[in-house]
Design a protein around this motif. Structure first.
Motif, PDB file in Angstrom:
ATOM      1  N   THR A 125      -1.046  37.654  18.059  1.00  0.00           N
ATOM      2  CA  THR A 125      -0.341  37.033  19.266  1.00  0.00           C
ATOM      3  C   THR A 125      -0.371  35.438  19.036  1.00  0.00           C
ATOM      4  O   THR A 125      -1.000  34.961  18.148  1.00  0.00           O
ATOM      5  N   ALA A 126       0.547  34.807  19.580  1.00  0.00           N
ATOM      6  CA  ALA A 126       0.845  33.671  19.513  1.00  0.00           C
ATOM      7  C   ALA A 126      -0.006  32.494  19.543  1.00  0.00           C
ATOM      8  O   ALA A 126      -0.572  31.570  18.722  1.00  0.00           O
ATOM      9  N   ASP A 127      -1.060  32.784  20.397  1.00  0.00           N
ATOM     10  CA  ASP A 127      -2.405  31.946  20.758  1.00  0.00           C
ATOM     11  C   ASP A 127      -3.209  32.127  19.489  1.00  0.00           C
ATOM     12  O   ASP A 127      -4.058  31.124  19.405  1.00  0.00           O
ATOM     13  N   ARG A 128      -3.393  33.177  18.877  1.00  0.00           N
ATOM     14  CA  ARG A 128      -4.090  33.244  17.622  1.00  0.00           C
ATOM     15  C   ARG A 128      -3.574  32.785  16.431  1.00  0.00           C
ATOM     16  O   ARG A 128      -4.197  32.237  15.633  1.00  0.00           O
ATOM     17  N   LEU A 129      -2.092  32.977  16.393  1.00  0.00           N
ATOM     18  CA  LEU A 129      -1.579  32.723  15.005  1.00  0.00           C
ATOM     19  C   LEU A 129      -1.409  31.201  14.953  1.00  0.00           C
ATOM     20  O   LEU A 129      -1.026  30.761  13.831  1.00  0.00           O
ATOM     21  N   PHE A 130      -0.846  30.572  16.070  1.00  0.00           N
ATOM     22  CA  PHE A 130      -0.273  29.242  16.017  1.00  0.00           C
ATOM     23  C   PHE A 130      -1.102  28.556  16.774  1.00  0.00           C
ATOM     24  O   PHE A 130      -0.581  27.335  17.646  1.00  0.00           O
ATOM     25  N   ALA A 131      -2.297  28.176  16.718  1.00  0.00           N
ATOM     26  CA  ALA A 131      -3.294  27.485  17.401  1.00  0.00           C
ATOM     27  C   ALA A 131      -3.495  25.917  16.758  1.00  0.00           C
ATOM     28  O   ALA A 131      -2.984  25.993  15.656  1.00  0.00           O
ATOM     29  N   GLY A 132      -3.337  24.958  17.504  1.00  0.00           N
ATOM     30  CA  GLY A 132      -3.355  23.689  16.827  1.00  0.00           C
ATOM     31  C   GLY A 132      -1.896  23.189  16.559  1.00  0.00           C
ATOM     32  O   GLY A 132      -0.781  23.648  16.807  1.00  0.00           O
ATOM     33  N   THR A 133      -2.014  21.824  15.746  1.00  0.00           N
ATOM     34  CA  THR A 133      -0.887  21.463  15.233  1.00  0.00           C
ATOM     35  C   THR A 133      -0.529  21.834  13.982  1.00  0.00           C
ATOM     36  O   THR A 133      -1.179  22.215  13.110  1.00  0.00           O
ATOM     37  N   PRO A 134       1.117  22.348  13.865  1.00  0.00           N
ATOM     38  CA  PRO A 134       1.336  22.999  12.596  1.00  0.00           C
ATOM     39  C   PRO A 134       1.182  22.080  11.488  1.00  0.00           C
ATOM     40  O   PRO A 134       1.443  20.881  11.658  1.00  0.00           O
ATOM     41  N   LYS A 135       1.100  22.627  10.283  1.00  0.00           N
ATOM     42  CA  LYS A 135       1.180  22.046   9.118  1.00  0.00           C
ATOM     43  C   LYS A 135       2.440  21.595   8.751  1.00  0.00           C
ATOM     44  O   LYS A 135       3.442  22.166   9.067  1.00  0.00           O
ATOM     45  N   GLN A 136       2.466  20.118   8.228  1.00  0.00           N
ATOM     46  CA  GLN A 136       3.901  19.471   7.931  1.00  0.00           C
ATOM     47  C   GLN A 136       4.212  20.121   6.505  1.00  0.00           C
ATOM     48  O   GLN A 136       3.736  20.484   5.686  1.00  0.00           O
TER      49      GLN A 136
END
Length: 535
Positions: A125-136
């Protein structure tokens, strides 16, 4: 997957599973893969990646998933390799094999297929996969070539892409010094942001030719020890994949061996394949062949974190069209072969002869030679990328030298050349179905959309655009089409019926202008009634 977390604590695979890997699988066709392997044969350094990957592919074709393959490879790695590979490297091999085609043989029941095809959607799920700031994004060349991805550089033959790629390799591998390879490094129109190891896979130039080219480019600097060269004319030709497209393609042993050597190098930042056609196994117009090759390059980029730069060609007929391959914005379509080539690349960069090269040389005070002036630009990018053009002129060493800033400084005062380029932009917008409105106040007008054009137009006034659009009309190079009260610029040899999109844009603009005209007439009549006809 959970095995990534507990990779360090694998259980030893059953002997039957190990025997399955060693004999190449359950079927006779798969079994031929390792028919000569003895049960206790040791895998030497230099062949570990290739041999483990080969066995992992057998397991994948037998229907195993990544976690199962990882368990088996871990056991094989400990039992058979003279020096065991790092656990993380084994994990990458298992993941790469798990992405191969045809994971389940045809004789596996449909119910088993459904059980094996687990995507773990409940947990992903998105809350698990994409937590925090994305890598630049990590850049090899800022906003041109990203790290860890495949990019394609295409041009007509003889333009100079191989020399430009070699120059980038030197930028990456030569230490800073008082030459062009100092801390301010620019190539392919952008700032070079990495340093590290580079690999050149040259399928066309032998070592002697490579020596001549690098000597000319290095300007007397010692050859860099971090630039590694595989010269196929000297060391033997190889193809990346082999097999029957109808039955499935697979990586060749020679490619896997070269791949393992690359994986054994430290801090690889760039891998150049020169050229795609020279290491292909057949017709690159066949999607199965092109996609299989690009999958190999994608895997190599992911496992090394390096940019894999594939040098390729434009189609000859499109590359020689009047105005060059960028006429009508068809540069991406001009790249030779299946659309899978460009589709699999993170970015594609086109190089093509400048359609006004003679005028460019005159402006810069340079001698003109056929195809010596070249335009370069990103023609396809997934994500952030530069959209402007770079102007190159080939120097005595054969290198495409970036003259963009020098040219733009001089060009701002050259209205004749700018006018010609304005004509090119009008034709380009028309070809894309987005023609410019004739109104200077329209959001689709030349001035309002000047930032869609090359940099030299960005600071020009609305008056300049109006005057030079009128000059092009007076010269018979541009004409107007009218849709209601609105008008649009189109090339003189175009017909309005050719662009339905233009009509839509024009109709929207015309509606706005028509409403304004009606409002003015209504206001004038109202005022006349109120004043009894007096102003």
């Amino acid at each position: 997957m959970s095995w990534e977390v507990v990779m360090h604590n694998f259980a030893i695979a059953p002997q039957a599973l190990i025997a399955f890997c060693q004999r190449g699988g359950h079927s006779t066709s798969a079994g031929t893969l390792a028919a000569n392997d003895a049960a206790d044969e040791r895998i030497p350094v230099g062949r570990r990646n290739a041999e483990l990957f080969k066995r992992a592919c057998v397991l994948r074709r037998a229907g195993m998933q990544e976690e199962e393959i990882g368990v088996a490879l871990h056991s094989l790695n400990l039992r058979l390799c003279e020096t065991a590979l790092d656990v993380n490297e084994v994990r990458k091999i298992a993941r790469s094999a798990a992405n191969q085609a045809s994971p389940v043989p045809s004789d596996v029941p449909q119910s088993s297929r459904a059980e094996r095809r687990a995507f773990n959607l409940k947990a992903n799920t998105a809350d698990r996969l994409f937590a925090g700031t994305p890598k630049q994004v990590g850049w090899l060349v800022h906003r041109v070539f990203p790290r860890g991805k495949v990019v394609v550089v295409a041009s007509p033959p003889g333009v100079g892409k191989s020399m430009l790629a070699l120059y980038l390799a030197l930028q990456l591998t030569l230490p800073p010094g008082p030459t062009a390879f100092d801390d301010v490094r620019v190539c392919f129109g952008g700032r070079v942001e990495s340093r590290g190891c580079t690999v050149i896979i040259s399928a066309e130039d032998d070592l002697e030719e490579m020596h001549r080219r690098l000597h000319a480019l290095a300007g007397g600097r010692p050859m860099p020890e971090r630039l590694h060269v595989a010269s196929l004319p000297d060391q033997g030709h190889l193809c990346v994949i082999e097999g029957d497209p109808r039955k499935g393609m697979q990586a060749t042993a020679a490619w896997l061996a070269l791949k393992e050597e690359i994986l054994g190098l430290d801090e690889v930042v760039l891998i150049v394949v020169d050229t795609l056609q020279a290491v292909s196994t057949g017709d690159l117009n066949a999607a199965e062949i092109a996609q299989s090759m690009m999958n190999e390059f994608t895997d190599l980029a992911a496992r090394t974190g390096a940019t894999v730069m594939v040098l390729h060609h434009f189609n000859k007929d499109k590359a020689t069209d009047k105005g060059g391959p960028m006429a009508g914005s068809n540069a991406m379509d001009a790249i030779r072969g299946s659309s899978a080539i460009v589709g699999s690349a993170r970015a594609a960069y086109g190089l093509y002869p400048h359609p006004h090269g003679r005028e460019v040389c005159e402006k810069l005070g340079r001698d003109y030679a056929e195809n010596s002036v070249v335009v370069g630009r990103i023609v396809k990018a997934n994500g952030d990328a530069r959209r402007d053009e770079t102007i190159y002129i080939r120097n005595e060493a054969g290198l495409l030298e970036d003259c963009t800033h020098e040219f733009l400084r001089l060009q701002r005062d050259d209205n004749a050349l700018l006018e010609q380029e304005l004509l090119d932009e009008i034709a380009k917008a028309y070809g894309e179905g987005k023609p410019y409105a004739a109104s200077s106040t329209s959001v689709n007008g030349l001035h309002k959309r000047r930032h869609d054009m090359p940099l030299q137009f960005n600071d020009l006034s609305a008056k300049w655009f109006a005057e030079h659009a009128k000059a092009l009309m007076n010269a018979g190079k541009v004409k107007l089409i009218r849709i209601g009260p609105g008008s649009q610029y189109i090339p003189a040899d175009a017909t309005p019926a050719e662009t339905s999109d233009a009509k839509a844009i024009g109709t929207e603009e015309s509606t706005v202008q028509g409403k304004r005209a009606v409002d003015k007439k209504t206001a004038k009549r109202t005022k006349a009634r109120q004043t009894g006809g007096r102003e």
